[in-house]
Design a protein around this motif. Structure first.
Motif, PDB file in Angstrom:
ATOM      1  N   THR A  76      37.352  60.297  40.764  1.00  0.00           N
ATOM      2  CA  THR A  76      37.397  59.730  39.413  1.00  0.00           C
ATOM      3  C   THR A  76      36.982  58.269  39.436  1.00  0.00           C
ATOM      4  O   THR A  76      37.470  57.484  40.263  1.00  0.00           O
ATOM      5  N   THR A  77      36.071  57.911  38.542  1.00  0.00           N
ATOM      6  CA  THR A  77      35.678  56.522  38.346  1.00  0.00           C
ATOM      7  C   THR A  77      36.162  56.077  36.977  1.00  0.00           C
ATOM      8  O   THR A  77      35.961  56.784  35.983  1.00  0.00           O
ATOM      9  N   VAL A  78      36.798  54.915  36.932  1.00  0.00           N
ATOM     10  CA  VAL A  78      37.330  54.403  35.668  1.00  0.00           C
ATOM     11  C   VAL A  78      36.376  53.343  35.124  1.00  0.00           C
ATOM     12  O   VAL A  78      35.972  52.412  35.838  1.00  0.00           O
ATOM     13  N   TYR A  79      36.011  53.496  33.850  1.00  0.00           N
ATOM     14  CA  TYR A  79      35.111  52.545  33.190  1.00  0.00           C
ATOM     15  C   TYR A  79      35.811  51.867  32.020  1.00  0.00           C
ATOM     16  O   TYR A  79      36.680  52.464  31.358  1.00  0.00           O
ATOM     17  N   ASN A  80      35.414  50.628  31.764  1.00  0.00           N
ATOM     18  CA  ASN A  80      35.769  49.989  30.502  1.00  0.00           C
ATOM     19  C   ASN A  80      34.918  50.595  29.398  1.00  0.00           C
ATOM     20  O   ASN A  80      33.913  51.279  29.666  1.00  0.00           O
ATOM     21  N   SER A  81      35.276  50.326  28.157  1.00  0.00           N
ATOM     22  CA  SER A  81      34.537  50.921  27.038  1.00  0.00           C
ATOM     23  C   SER A  81      33.127  50.367  26.902  1.00  0.00           C
ATOM     24  O   SER A  81      32.305  50.924  26.173  1.00  0.00           O
ATOM     25  N   ASN A  82      32.804  49.271  27.622  1.00  0.00           N
ATOM     26  CA  ASN A  82      31.439  48.735  27.597  1.00  0.00           C
ATOM     27  C   ASN A  82      30.586  49.288  28.731  1.00  0.00           C
ATOM     28  O   ASN A  82      29.426  48.903  28.903  1.00  0.00           O
ATOM     29  N   GLY A  83      31.177  50.197  29.543  1.00  0.00           N
ATOM     30  CA  GLY A  83      30.413  50.857  30.597  1.00  0.00           C
ATOM     31  C   GLY A  83      30.532  50.209  31.957  1.00  0.00           C
ATOM     32  O   GLY A  83      29.993  50.748  32.930  1.00  0.00           O
ATOM     33  N   THR A  84      31.206  49.072  32.075  1.00  0.00           N
ATOM     34  CA  THR A  84      31.413  48.460  33.389  1.00  0.00           C
ATOM     35  C   THR A  84      32.600  49.138  34.080  1.00  0.00           C
ATOM     36  O   THR A  84      33.530  49.612  33.426  1.00  0.00           O
ATOM     37  N   GLU A  85      32.536  49.180  35.406  1.00  0.00           N
ATOM     38  CA  GLU A  85      33.637  49.788  36.141  1.00  0.00           C
ATOM     39  C   GLU A  85      34.890  48.926  36.027  1.00  0.00           C
ATOM     40  O   GLU A  85      34.829  47.691  36.080  1.00  0.00           O
ATOM     41  N   ALA A  86      36.023  49.611  35.845  1.00  0.00           N
ATOM     42  CA  ALA A  86      37.297  48.914  35.691  1.00  0.00           C
ATOM     43  C   ALA A  86      38.030  48.879  37.025  1.00  0.00           C
ATOM     44  O   ALA A  86      38.091  49.881  37.739  1.00  0.00           O
TER      45      ALA A  86
END
Length: 317
Positions: A76-86
């Protein structure tokens, strides 16, 4: 604007194509204002201006609060809503509240537990509750390990004890309603969380300016601002008022003189049009402001508190 061509979806904005018709589905996420896209059973994310911010290469994308959780065979990769990785643990989710000072933090590493953080990300209340929901001001509805609901403040002080199965704000009023299932107890609290009334085996009826809460022994009238009053004080323009004798209802004048015998299963107060409902055998009828019956009980409704104008009723369906 979402559009389709030959079974493929795309997006246009101001008559200009910003996402080509090459996706099997496009879904708008209102919380984060992004577009979830699917192509050949692979999922990605686009911004509202059509930019692909997470490529459509994942087996699944879940949106929980402010983060996007993209899953494939690598994990699982977590992203912010702007598409950058969190830079956040995949077991953590953050939910915004209607108050920018607070966010709900959920940790699912060892069961699902809720806590509260500030807008700066600092922990305010650790994740130890089964559920937390922002209420208003600095108050939160929380669920403890026993599955009971109460209210805490941002200092984790208990403002309403963890005794309840349901807690909700009464719409249009500065009141909270709590329920204990075991004895059908309804308690009413003011906006500053002071208990006004607690009645077991009770029912509640809501009107525009007040609520009525009652059981076999008592009837209470509470204004929308949390003041307990008599119905004669509350409805000053009325000539007759609902009364009860045992389990039966009728009407009396302001001096307590019986106008309509207590023989009905339920009644409403006289409304602004000068009519009140009377219920008997599951059916409703009507009396006028003098207590005269103008319609014997013949109407059946799916809703409570019907309102009448003469022999006619206002529908709520």
């Amino acid at each position: 604007m979402l559009g389709a061509k030959n079974g493929q979806f795309g997006v246009t904005k101001n008559d200009k194509e910003i996402i080509k018709n090459e996706y099997q589905s496009i879904t708008y996420d209102t919380t984060n204002q992004i577009l979830l896209i699917e192509r050949s059973k692979k999922y990605g994310v686009a911004s509202l201006d059509g930019k692909i911010i997470v490529p459509a290469q994942y087996d699944q994308i879940d949106v929980t609060g402010v983060y996007l959780y993209a899953k494939d065979n690598q994990g699982t990769t977590v992203y912010n809503s702007n598409g950058t990785e969190a830079n956040i643990d995949t077991n953590i989710a953050i939910l915004n509240t209607s108050n920018e000072k607070y966010k709900i933090r959920i940790n699912s590493e060892d069961g699902t537990k809720y806590g509260i953080i500030g807008k700066d990300g600092k922990q305010i209340i650790e994740e130890k509750y089964n559920y937390i929901e922002y209420l208003y001001d600095n108050y939160f509805i929380a669920c403890d390990s026993n599955g009971k609901l109460g209210v805490i403040d941002d200092g984790e002080n208990i403002k309403i004890k963890f005794d309840y199965n349901s807690i909700q704000k009464i719409e249009g009023m500065n009141l909270l309603q709590t329920i204990k299932n075991e004895n059908n107890e309804i308690d009413i609290y003011t906006q500053d969380l002071k208990e006004i009334v607690a009645l077991s085996n009770s029912s509640i009826e809501q009107y525009k300016e007040y609520i009525k809460i009652y059981n076999d022994d008592e009837v209470k009238y509470i204004t929308k601002d949390g003041k307990e009053v008599k119905n004669t004080e509350l409805l000053k323009n009325n000539k007759i008022f609902a009364i009860r004798n045992g389990k039966k209802w009728g009407f009396a004048d302001a001096n307590g003189n019986i106008v309509v015998e207590c023989k009905y299963d339920d009644v409403t107060e006289v409304n602004d049009n000068g009519f009140a409902g009377i219920k008997k055998g599951g059916k409703w009828g009507v009396v006028n402001i003098k207590g005269e019956i103008i319609q014997e009980p013949i109407y059946s409704f799916k809703w409570e508190n019907p309102s009448f104008i003469g022999k006619y009723y206002k529908t709520k369906e």
